[in-house]
Design an enzyme around this catalytic site. Structure first.
Site, PDB file in Angstrom:
ATOM      1  N   LYS A 184       0.863  -1.190   0.000  1.00  0.00           N
ATOM      2  CA  LYS A 184       0.000   0.000   0.000  1.00  0.00           C
ATOM      3  C   LYS A 184       0.891   1.228   0.000  1.00  0.00           C
ATOM      4  O   LYS A 184       2.003   1.194   0.545  1.00  0.00           O
ATOM      5  CB  LYS A 184      -0.873   0.021   1.256  1.00  0.00           C
TER       6      LYS A 184
ATOM      7  N   GLY B 147     -17.940   8.055  -2.099  1.00  0.00           N
ATOM      8  CA  GLY B 147     -16.850   8.133  -3.079  1.00  0.00           C
ATOM      9  C   GLY B 147     -17.063   7.061  -4.131  1.00  0.00           C
ATOM     10  O   GLY B 147     -18.187   6.600  -4.352  1.00  0.00           O
TER      11      GLY B 147
ATOM     12  N   ALA C 221     -16.494   3.838  -4.248  1.00  0.00           N
ATOM     13  CA  ALA C 221     -17.123   2.581  -3.825  1.00  0.00           C
ATOM     14  C   ALA C 221     -18.578   2.803  -3.397  1.00  0.00           C
ATOM     15  O   ALA C 221     -19.497   2.153  -3.902  1.00  0.00           O
ATOM     16  CB  ALA C 221     -16.314   1.960  -2.696  1.00  0.00           C
TER      17      ALA C 221
HETATM   18  N1  GLU Z   1      -7.264   0.365  -3.230  1.00  0.00           N
HETATM   19  C1  GLU Z   1      -8.052  -0.783  -3.561  1.00  0.00           C
HETATM   20  C2  GLU Z   1      -8.105  -1.754  -2.390  1.00  0.00           C
HETATM   21  O1  GLU Z   1      -7.905  -1.377  -1.257  1.00  0.00           O
HETATM   22  C3  GLU Z   1      -7.596  -1.429  -4.873  1.00  0.00           C
HETATM   23  C4  GLU Z   1      -6.223  -1.996  -4.863  1.00  0.00           C
HETATM   24  C5  GLU Z   1      -5.740  -2.461  -6.221  1.00  0.00           C
HETATM   25  O2  GLU Z   1      -6.507  -2.509  -7.154  1.00  0.00           O
HETATM   26  O3  GLU Z   1      -4.555  -2.785  -6.299  1.00  0.00           O
HETATM   27  O4  GLU Z   1      -8.434  -2.895  -2.557  1.00  0.00           O
END
Ligand code: GLU
Length: 410
Positions: free
Chosen positions: A103, A216, A218
């Site tokens: 992340k 947002g 989602a």
């Molecule tokens: N940020 C999104 C998550 O927390 C997508 C991560 C991604 O597609 O790599 O799952």
């Protein structure tokens, strides 16, 4: 160590105890493989220079390259990014896609930046971490307050550094430059498939009322999809406030209202409520779709929903999860409920590496298959081990990660 990562590790410990995982593997899983912290100098429009802090945490890559989003938020800190990177590792294993977890984040309030400043910040971040990312190393994607345009700048800057086009270095790009059809709505679409599967298992059909916290990518898309499928979306909220109509909201009109006024507040035909009130409404399904730790030991007892579908990452603390389990509230964990985003990220990456692009129907059919398979397996483990759904998902993930570690040779 502050709270979030500690919570994530407590969940890991609990799972390893249930499964009798050997000491060496548990030790490996307790810390991220790499933590990167960078300073990003940005020339502001007024001529001053401002230095921002950015992170990338690469948690584990036993099952494949690191994968995980990039978050821009004033509250981003290392503790949070570590927890989010750990959850990505679990999520990719639950979804059964060939990735590890990571992340990234920058501590910034994007509402204070111009478009040019945002672009320079993004490009600066890419230059600072370029040696650590790449299509076979670590593949970022959008997260809270990042979007396809930011992914486009990311891909462009990285491609300049490499001297060649590198679309597979990030996912969630605009379709014009290698993004996948269906990626923008994938988190919501996946969450919806999971919900439908679970309602079927529980034989629940009628009077499905839904409250959604967060409007947002989602939350808003989930509201739209649920509304299109004739579910009663009775309450939604954004970062400012919420609205409630027990008879149901016309979600398309709420979106128009939000687009024209900047907020959902004061929507005609609905009562304004606070974000806290929304969580406690008498709904069948509660969908936290914003930030972490909104359901805690302080409000868990007041939750009246039968199902909590975690579209956000980490919205329910461990203590709250335990309380909800005692109250027989079914918590569908983030690592399953919101995995549609990273599943379609995987499809995007495959398309980039193959230079062959799929139709929307194929993306959706494959997402449907992949996420329902994961849901069925989590459900089975939940019954077999007699645990909550989160523990079941963690058992599946840890099993796979430990196997990969062993086969590779720890
Ligand atoms: N940020 C999104 C998550 O927390 C997508 C991560 C991604 O597609 O790599 O799952």
């Amino acid at each position: 160590m502050s709270n979030q990562f500690k919570e994530a590790l407590a969940q890991l410990n609990k799972t390893c105890e249930i499964m009798n995982v050997e000491h060496d593997e548990v030790e490996i899983l307790k810390s991220p493989q790499k933590v990167i912290e960078v300073s990003i100098p940005v020339k502001m429009d007024g001529g001053d220079l401002k230095v921002f802090t950015g992170f990338r945490v690469q948690y584990n890559n036993a099952r494949g390259p690191f994968k995980g989003g990039l978050r821009y938020h004033p509250r981003v800190n290392l503790d949070e990014v570590q927890a989010l990177a750990f959850w990505m590792t679990i999520k990719c294993a639950v979804a059964d896609i060939p990735y590890g977890g990571s992340k990234g984040g920058i501590t910034v309030d994007i509402k204070q930046l111009s478009k040019g400043e945002l672009e320079r910040l993004t490009r600066g971040y890419v230059r600072a971490i370029a040696e650590f990312v790449g299509p076979c190393k670590d593949i970022p994607a959008p997260d809270v307050y990042t979007n396809p345009q930011i992914m486009a700048w990311f891909m462009d800057e990285y491609s300049r550094i490499k001297g060649q086009n590198e679309p597979a270095v990030v996912t969630g790009k605009p379709v014009e430059i290698g993004g996948s059809l269906g990626r923008d709505t994938a988190t919501a679409q996946g969450g919806f498939y999971v919900l439908e599967n679970i309602l079927k298992k529980l034989k629940l059909k009628n009077d499905i009322t839904i409250a959604i916290q967060g409007f947002g990518n989602a939350g808003m898309n989930f509201a739209k999809i649920a509304f299109e499928h004739n579910y009663k979306v009775a309450a939604v909220s954004d970062s400012k406030s919420g609205i409630y109509n027990p008879e149901g909201l016309d979600v398309n009109k709420v979106i128009e209202h939000k687009n024209s006024t900047g907020s959902v507040i004061n929507f005609a035909g609905a009562r304004n409520i606070s974000n806290e009130e929304l969580l406690e409404l008498p709904m069948k399904v509660l969908v936290p779709a914003a930030l972490e730790a909104v359901i805690t030991k302080d409000n868990a007892d007041k939750i009246k929903a039968s199902i909590v579908l975690e579209l956000a990452n980490g919205p329910t603390t461990i203590e709250a999860s335990e309380k909800l389990y005692e109250k027989a509230v079914l918590v569908v964990p983030d690592v399953l409920a919101n995995s549609g985003g990273v599943i379609v990220s995987y499809f995007e990456w495959v398309q980039n590496l193959r230079h062959y692009y799929w139709e929307l129907e194929k993306v959706q059919a494959n997402l449907d298959k992949q996420i329902n398979r994961a849901t069925d397996l989590v459900w089975r483990y939940m019954k077999d081990y007699n645990v909550d759904m989160r523990a079941a998902a963690y058992i599946i993930a840890i099993e796979k990660i430990v196997k990969a570690l062993k086969i590779r040779g720890v």
